[in-house]
Scaffold this motif. Structure first.
Motif, PDB file in Angstrom:
ATOM      1  N   SER A  41      -8.229   0.280   7.321  1.00  0.00           N
ATOM      2  CA  SER A  41      -8.117  -1.157   7.581  1.00  0.00           C
ATOM      3  C   SER A  41      -7.418  -1.910   6.456  1.00  0.00           C
ATOM      4  N   LEU A  42      -7.347  -1.297   5.262  1.00  0.00           N
ATOM      5  CA  LEU A  42      -6.716  -1.965   4.127  1.00  0.00           C
ATOM      6  C   LEU A  42      -5.503  -1.174   3.656  1.00  0.00           C
ATOM      7  N   PRO A  43      -4.460  -1.873   3.209  1.00  0.00           N
ATOM      8  CA  PRO A  43      -3.301  -1.167   2.660  1.00  0.00           C
ATOM      9  C   PRO A  43      -3.584  -0.627   1.268  1.00  0.00           C
ATOM     10  N   LEU A  44      -2.827   0.387   0.867  1.00  0.00           N
ATOM     11  CA  LEU A  44      -2.872   0.885  -0.498  1.00  0.00           C
ATOM     12  C   LEU A  44      -1.514   0.661  -1.137  1.00  0.00           C
ATOM     13  N   GLN A  45      -1.517   0.006  -2.285  1.00  0.00           N
ATOM     14  CA  GLN A  45      -0.274  -0.354  -2.953  1.00  0.00           C
ATOM     15  C   GLN A  45      -0.144   0.413  -4.262  1.00  0.00           C
ATOM     16  N   PRO A  46       0.942   1.171  -4.431  1.00  0.00           N
ATOM     17  CA  PRO A  46       1.124   1.905  -5.689  1.00  0.00           C
ATOM     18  C   PRO A  46       1.306   0.965  -6.870  1.00  0.00           C
ATOM     19  N   SER A  60      -0.403  15.962 -18.578  1.00  0.00           N
ATOM     20  CA  SER A  60       0.310  17.014 -19.299  1.00  0.00           C
ATOM     21  C   SER A  60       1.753  17.060 -18.821  1.00  0.00           C
ATOM     22  N   GLU A  61       2.508  18.006 -19.357  1.00  0.00           N
ATOM     23  CA  GLU A  61       3.939  18.075 -19.030  1.00  0.00           C
ATOM     24  C   GLU A  61       4.190  18.296 -17.544  1.00  0.00           C
ATOM     25  N   ASN A  62       3.348  19.086 -16.897  1.00  0.00           N
ATOM     26  CA  ASN A  62       3.626  19.515 -15.526  1.00  0.00           C
ATOM     27  C   ASN A  62       2.871  18.728 -14.461  1.00  0.00           C
ATOM     28  N   GLU A  63       2.344  17.565 -14.817  1.00  0.00           N
ATOM     29  CA  GLU A  63       1.636  16.785 -13.810  1.00  0.00           C
ATOM     30  C   GLU A  63       2.008  15.309 -13.916  1.00  0.00           C
ATOM     31  N   ARG A  64       1.711  14.615 -12.833  1.00  0.00           N
ATOM     32  CA  ARG A  64       1.971  13.185 -12.782  1.00  0.00           C
ATOM     33  C   ARG A  64       0.728  12.482 -12.264  1.00  0.00           C
ATOM     34  N   VAL A  65       0.447  11.339 -12.820  1.00  0.00           N
ATOM     35  CA  VAL A  65      -0.710  10.552 -12.405  1.00  0.00           C
ATOM     36  C   VAL A  65      -0.231   9.401 -11.526  1.00  0.00           C
ATOM     37  N   TYR A  66      -0.916   9.206 -10.394  1.00  0.00           N
ATOM     38  CA  TYR A  66      -0.571   8.152  -9.446  1.00  0.00           C
ATOM     39  C   TYR A  66      -1.732   7.153  -9.375  1.00  0.00           C
ATOM     40  N   ALA A  67      -1.408   5.892  -9.200  1.00  0.00           N
ATOM     41  CA  ALA A  67      -2.440   4.857  -9.118  1.00  0.00           C
ATOM     42  C   ALA A  67      -2.149   3.930  -7.941  1.00  0.00           C
ATOM     43  N   TYR A  68      -3.213   3.556  -7.220  1.00  0.00           N
ATOM     44  CA  TYR A  68      -3.074   2.696  -6.044  1.00  0.00           C
ATOM     45  C   TYR A  68      -4.174   1.641  -6.026  1.00  0.00           C
ATOM     46  N   PRO A 104      -7.544  -7.493  -4.095  1.00  0.00           N
ATOM     47  CA  PRO A 104      -7.820  -6.056  -4.164  1.00  0.00           C
ATOM     48  C   PRO A 104      -9.316  -5.797  -4.039  1.00  0.00           C
ATOM     49  N   GLN A 105      -9.677  -4.726  -3.350  1.00  0.00           N
ATOM     50  CA  GLN A 105     -11.085  -4.406  -3.119  1.00  0.00           C
ATOM     51  C   GLN A 105     -11.462  -3.037  -3.685  1.00  0.00           C
ATOM     52  N   GLY A 106     -10.532  -2.432  -4.422  1.00  0.00           N
ATOM     53  CA  GLY A 106     -10.809  -1.139  -5.026  1.00  0.00           C
ATOM     54  C   GLY A 106      -9.530  -0.506  -5.523  1.00  0.00           C
ATOM     55  N   TYR A 107      -9.643   0.717  -5.987  1.00  0.00           N
ATOM     56  CA  TYR A 107      -8.450   1.447  -6.425  1.00  0.00           C
ATOM     57  C   TYR A 107      -8.727   2.940  -6.456  1.00  0.00           C
ATOM     58  N   ALA A 108      -7.663   3.713  -6.554  1.00  0.00           N
ATOM     59  CA  ALA A 108      -7.752   5.168  -6.713  1.00  0.00           C
ATOM     60  C   ALA A 108      -6.676   5.602  -7.705  1.00  0.00           C
ATOM     61  N   ILE A 109      -7.080   6.379  -8.696  1.00  0.00           N
ATOM     62  CA  ILE A 109      -6.146   6.971  -9.657  1.00  0.00           C
ATOM     63  C   ILE A 109      -6.274   8.480  -9.509  1.00  0.00           C
TER      64      ILE A 109
END
Length: 392
Positions: free
Chosen positions: A149-154, A192-200, A208-213
């Motif tokens: 029901s809610l959008p997720l925005q990077p 680390s070198e071989n990973e990427r962190v994403y946040a929404y 905003p009503q929450g987030y996910a990293i």
């Protein structure tokens, strides 16, 4: 035994490498990793212990807070406790902890928390089990929640300030959650070198009503999504969180997140397909009984008086009788009273955090109380079972 050791703050840059080398060996770290850790935490937060001018060990102190009963209680986190192998068994570790606790008390900080490598040492210093940190896992395909029901925005680039207020709104409702030090926040987005962190962000930009990293990983031919941090302030946010995670099912085999031992996010799932991958129990030490009891929050509709008798072998000011008067969600402490509930400073920790009820603690044989005092204590310290998502 403690008199042969000298305790101090880490002030000399040349000592960073010496302490770092000891900690590398203690924690099986790559050479130089602990020195880098020291620089991230800050030299001013490191404590060392010497014998005959030789550094034999040290630890990190991380000033933070924890939420109890909806109120923030100042807390000193203890981390990276390490003693050089040739000095183990000499009393250096307990001397280091005792000196540190005396310093924390002098600073007026009411409580201290840590993750133990061994309970025996920290119990000698007055710490006891106080809450949990669980890592949960679920097959992505079994989530089966589609409605979002809610959008997720990077959030690109990741701006931690976007998340602070949302996190605090959730954390204050959960016993044991941290008022995080900046070092803890940086650990969440460290990659680390071989990973990427994403946040929404979950919800609209103005509400905003929450987030996910999160980050994505592959290990032993299995792919998994690691939820590094999450907040869901509404039912719509929790539902949208699961829907978003479920949409990774074509590429991701498993989802992992950190939560409570009895985790509310699981209640939204159609089936019981989650498992606990790991669980750690953190310890707490009540450093200043009066301040700890007065800073904590209590049930708002409760009016009660609890008479405590506390035994503390290290901090003399705690070795006394106290009257805790609770009214309108706040506590006031005075010395004296009848001591109807007797316990060691260790057992005060799981009672204080609401990990165990006084009835349960009575089974350990280290809490004695009248039936009236047991009933009162059960009401005074009732609350959400304590947990935290963070490791330090």
């Amino acid at each position: 035994m403690t008199l042969q050791f000298q305790y101090s703050t880490l002030t000399q840059s040349e000592d960073v490498e010496l302490l770092g080398s000891i900690l590398d060996q203690c924690f099986l770290a790559q050479p130089g990793n602990s020195a880098a850790y020291i620089n991230k935490v800050g030299m001013e937060n490191l404590r060392i212990i010497r014998q005959s001018e030789q550094i034999v060990g040290g630890l990190a102190t991380i000033p933070m807070g924890q939420w109890y009963g909806g109120q923030r209680v100042p807390m000193m986190g203890i981390a990276a406790v390490g003693i050089a192998p040739q000095y183990r068994g000499t009393g250096a570790a307990i001397a280091l902890m005792q000196h540190t606790l005396n310093e924390i008390y002098a600073q007026g900080i009411p409580i201290s928390a840590l993750y133990p490598a061994t309970q025996r040492l920290y119990r000698k210093a007055g710490y006891e089990q106080a809450g949990n940190r669980c890592s949960w896992e679920i097959p992505t395909a079994s989530i089966q929640i589609r409605e979002q029901s809610l959008p997720l925005q990077p959030v690109v680039p990741i701006d931690l300030e976007v998340f602070y207020d949302l996190y605090q709104k959730q954390a204050k409702l959960i016993n044991g959650n941290l008022d995080r030090h900046s070092f803890i926040w940086q650990q969440i987005i460290h990659s680390s070198e071989n990973e990427r962190v994403y946040a929404y962000l979950i919800g609209t930009g103005d509400r905003p009503q929450g987030y996910a990293i999160l980050s994505q990983h592959e290990k032993e031919d299995k792919t998994f999504l690691l939820i590094r941090d999450w907040v869901a302030l509404t039912s719509a946010a929790a539902q949208s969180f699961w829907s978003f995670v479920a949409n990774h099912r074509s590429q991701i085999d498993q989802v992992r997140w950190r939560g409570a031992a009895i985790d509310v996010l699981r209640l939204l799932l159609p089936e019981q397909t989650t498992t606990i991958k790991s669980m750690q129990t953190w310890l707490l030490r009540v450093v200043d009984v009066t301040k700890a009891l007065e800073k904590r929050g209590y049930p708002s509709g409760l009016q009660a008086e609890l008479h405590l008798e506390v035994q503390d072998d290290l901090i003399a000011e705690n070795n006394s009788r106290f009257i805790l008067s609770v009214s309108q969600g706040q506590g006031e402490v005075t010395k004296g009273g009848t001591g109807e509930l007797k316990l060691h400073i260790r057992e005060l920790a799981p009672l204080y955090t609401s990990l165990f009820t006084p009835y349960q603690l009575q089974l350990t044989g280290r809490l004695e109380a009248t039936e009236t005092a047991l009933d009162t204590a059960a009401q005074v310290f009732a609350g959400v079972s304590p947990w935290m998502p963070d490791f330090f």
